[in-house]
Write a protein that holds these residues in place. Structure first.
Motif, PDB file in Angstrom:
ATOM      1  N   VAL A 131     -10.805  -2.917 -10.309  1.00 11.28           N
ATOM      2  CA  VAL A 131     -10.152  -3.464  -9.164  1.00 11.28           C
ATOM      3  C   VAL A 131      -9.754  -4.752  -9.567  1.00 11.28           C
ATOM      4  O   VAL A 131      -8.681  -5.299  -8.981  1.00 11.28           O
ATOM      5  CB  VAL A 131     -11.281  -3.866  -7.922  1.00 11.28           C
ATOM      6  CG1 VAL A 131     -10.621  -4.954  -6.991  1.00 11.28           C
ATOM      7  CG2 VAL A 131     -11.753  -2.579  -7.336  1.00 11.28           C
ATOM      8  N   SER A 132     -10.371  -5.741 -10.601  1.00  9.87           N
ATOM      9  CA  SER A 132      -9.873  -6.773 -11.313  1.00  9.87           C
ATOM     10  C   SER A 132      -8.641  -6.656 -11.778  1.00  9.87           C
ATOM     11  O   SER A 132      -7.638  -7.298 -11.798  1.00  9.87           O
ATOM     12  CB  SER A 132     -10.860  -7.290 -12.261  1.00  9.87           C
ATOM     13  OG  SER A 132     -12.254  -7.359 -11.429  1.00  9.87           O
ATOM     14  N   GLU A 133      -8.407  -5.360 -12.565  1.00 12.73           N
ATOM     15  CA  GLU A 133      -7.108  -5.229 -13.434  1.00 12.73           C
ATOM     16  C   GLU A 133      -6.012  -5.240 -12.452  1.00 12.73           C
ATOM     17  O   GLU A 133      -4.867  -5.717 -12.826  1.00 12.73           O
ATOM     18  CB  GLU A 133      -7.324  -4.251 -14.005  1.00 12.73           C
ATOM     19  CG  GLU A 133      -8.360  -4.176 -15.368  1.00 12.73           C
ATOM     20  CD  GLU A 133      -8.578  -3.034 -16.188  1.00 12.73           C
ATOM     21  OE1 GLU A 133      -7.901  -2.026 -15.759  1.00 12.73           O
ATOM     22  OE2 GLU A 133      -9.317  -3.079 -17.114  1.00 12.73           O
ATOM     23  N   LEU A 134      -6.143  -4.368 -11.226  1.00 10.60           N
ATOM     24  CA  LEU A 134      -5.075  -4.134 -10.251  1.00 10.60           C
ATOM     25  C   LEU A 134      -4.910  -5.514  -9.538  1.00 10.60           C
ATOM     26  O   LEU A 134      -3.678  -5.779  -9.226  1.00 10.60           O
ATOM     27  CB  LEU A 134      -5.633  -2.986  -9.394  1.00 10.60           C
ATOM     28  CG  LEU A 134      -5.394  -1.612  -9.791  1.00 10.60           C
ATOM     29  CD1 LEU A 134      -6.283  -0.958  -9.088  1.00 10.60           C
ATOM     30  CD2 LEU A 134      -3.858  -1.331 -10.235  1.00 10.60           C
ATOM     31  N   MET A 135      -5.765  -6.316  -9.507  1.00 14.07           N
ATOM     32  CA  MET A 135      -5.692  -7.614  -8.866  1.00 14.07           C
ATOM     33  C   MET A 135      -4.614  -8.382  -9.594  1.00 14.07           C
ATOM     34  O   MET A 135      -3.764  -9.328  -9.232  1.00 14.07           O
ATOM     35  CB  MET A 135      -6.873  -8.379  -8.537  1.00 14.07           C
ATOM     36  CG  MET A 135      -7.671  -7.776  -7.319  1.00 14.07           C
ATOM     37  SD  MET A 135      -9.465  -8.387  -7.248  1.00 14.07           S
ATOM     38  CE  MET A 135      -9.112 -10.183  -6.701  1.00 14.07           C
ATOM     39  N   GLY A 136      -5.034  -8.403 -10.770  1.00 12.34           N
ATOM     40  CA  GLY A 136      -4.135  -9.073 -12.039  1.00 12.34           C
ATOM     41  C   GLY A 136      -2.774  -8.588 -11.876  1.00 12.34           C
ATOM     42  O   GLY A 136      -1.706  -9.488 -11.721  1.00 12.34           O
ATOM     43  N   LYS A 137      -2.746  -7.329 -11.861  1.00 10.63           N
ATOM     44  CA  LYS A 137      -1.106  -6.631 -11.735  1.00 10.63           C
ATOM     45  C   LYS A 137      -0.431  -7.183 -10.518  1.00 10.63           C
ATOM     46  O   LYS A 137       0.831  -7.380 -10.615  1.00 10.63           O
ATOM     47  CB  LYS A 137      -1.179  -5.393 -12.032  1.00 10.63           C
ATOM     48  CG  LYS A 137      -1.561  -4.873 -13.574  1.00 10.63           C
ATOM     49  CD  LYS A 137      -1.707  -3.128 -13.467  1.00 10.63           C
ATOM     50  CE  LYS A 137      -2.200  -2.946 -14.822  1.00 10.63           C
ATOM     51  NZ  LYS A 137      -2.399  -1.329 -14.920  1.00 10.63           N
ATOM     52  N   ILE A 138      -1.015  -7.163  -9.297  1.00  9.56           N
ATOM     53  CA  ILE A 138      -0.511  -7.303  -8.161  1.00  9.56           C
ATOM     54  C   ILE A 138       0.062  -9.028  -8.276  1.00  9.56           C
ATOM     55  O   ILE A 138       1.373  -9.267  -8.017  1.00  9.56           O
ATOM     56  CB  ILE A 138      -1.421  -7.442  -7.195  1.00  9.56           C
ATOM     57  CG1 ILE A 138      -1.513  -5.832  -6.747  1.00  9.56           C
ATOM     58  CG2 ILE A 138      -0.942  -8.106  -5.637  1.00  9.56           C
ATOM     59  CD1 ILE A 138      -3.100  -5.772  -5.743  1.00  9.56           C
ATOM     60  N   GLY A 139      -0.584  -9.776  -8.759  1.00 15.62           N
ATOM     61  CA  GLY A 139      -0.243 -11.266  -9.068  1.00 15.62           C
ATOM     62  C   GLY A 139       0.736 -11.366  -9.981  1.00 15.62           C
ATOM     63  O   GLY A 139       1.773 -12.153  -9.899  1.00 15.62           O
TER      64      GLY A 139
END
Length: 294
Positions: free
Chosen positions: A8-16
């Motif tokens: 989840v953390s990695e995807l949150m970063g990619k969204i940003g």
């Protein structure tokens, strides 16, 4: 816990990153809406008040989605429905969390004991508390001094912010000397900072004036950065995300006071300086999460 949160953390970063790299104009509000709203997924590591945390992020996201509604209402229902769908999810999170995860993500227990999470590994934690206290001396003390000159709710909120930062420093020192606690014990460990973060938001929420609304918004958005202590495995990127929300309001202060009242300009520089100093500090001492004793 590091491996547990990583997807989840990695995807949150990619969204940003998608929003940060966008150079167009037509959909900037859409991307801002999602990059702000995705922070709500961080509730899984917020204790003891995950639902209020989500409510805070909804406000930041709705600022941008309201612009979409204004631009497309009566013109293109596709965009209107897009907003309704995304906002509907965010708003539904709050009652869901209150019903199932009141004080934090609910864990299964074995023999009446909550399963403890594995401690993150960081190469060097020496001097972590001292380095954080140096940031307080360099940025927060001047920030409080400038706030006292402005007075009123700005000064009151600044004192709460310093208290939260000081308690964060104490938390860092304690963590460096103890093993990572169970999820149940973590709630009590984080409570002092979490409670102050809530009070800081309350100051802004109750304000009915006009002169200092941007100051209070700047701090109530920026204080979310202190939540890095329960973010794994990417606490530094988490802080960078919160900086953008805070700077939106502090830029309004600079626009209003630059060349007119340097106290307010210095106030912004001190507060923003602290937020921007946090990511390199975290990378140096808490790369994948708050460092605990082995």
């Amino acid at each position: 816990m590091q491996a547990f949160l990583a997807p989840v953390s990695e995807l949150m970063g990619k969204i940003g990153e998608v929003e940060g790299k966008y150079r167009g104009k037509d959909h900037v509000n859409h991307l801002k809406t999602v990059s702000e709203g995705v922070q709500a997924l961080g509730w899984v590591c917020v204790e003891p008040t995950p639902a209020p945390f989500v409510k805070e992020t909804i406000g930041s996201s709705e600022f941008w989605s309201n612009k979409i509604l204004k631009d497309y209402k009566g013109k293109d229902e596709g965009h209107i429905n897009w907003v309704k769908g995304f906002n509907g999810f965010l708003k539904a999170l709050v009652p869901y969390i209150q019903a199932n995860h009141t004080t934090g993500l609910a864990w299964n227990t074995l023999g009446g004991r909550t399963v403890a999470a594995a401690a993150p590994v960081v190469q060097s934690a020496g001097g972590a508390q001292k380095a954080f206290e140096d940031l307080i001396e360099e940025f927060i003390n001047p920030f409080v001094q400038h706030s006292d000159k402005i007075g009123g709710d700005v000064a009151a909120q600044a004192k709460l912010f310093k208290e939260a930062v000081v308690k964060s420093a104490q938390l860092i020192g304690t963590a460096s000397k103890t093993k990572k606690p169970s999820e149940d014990a973590m709630q009590a460990f984080l409570a002092p900072v979490s409670e102050l973060m809530g009070k800081i938001g309350e100051v802004e929420g109750k304000y009915r004036g006009k002169d200092h609304v941007n100051h209070l918004k700047t701090v109530s958005e920026g204080v979310q950065a202190l939540g890095w202590v329960c973010v794994e495995p990417t606490p530094a990127p988490f802080v960078k995300e919160t900086i953008g929300s805070s700077e939106f309001w502090s830029n309004k202060i600079l626009s209003a006071y630059k060349g007119k009242d340097e106290t307010h300009v210095s106030w912004v520089q001190a507060f923003n300086g602290f937020l921007k100093a946090l990511p390199p500090y975290i990378v140096s001492y808490h790369t994948t999460g708050l460092t605990w004793s082995k």
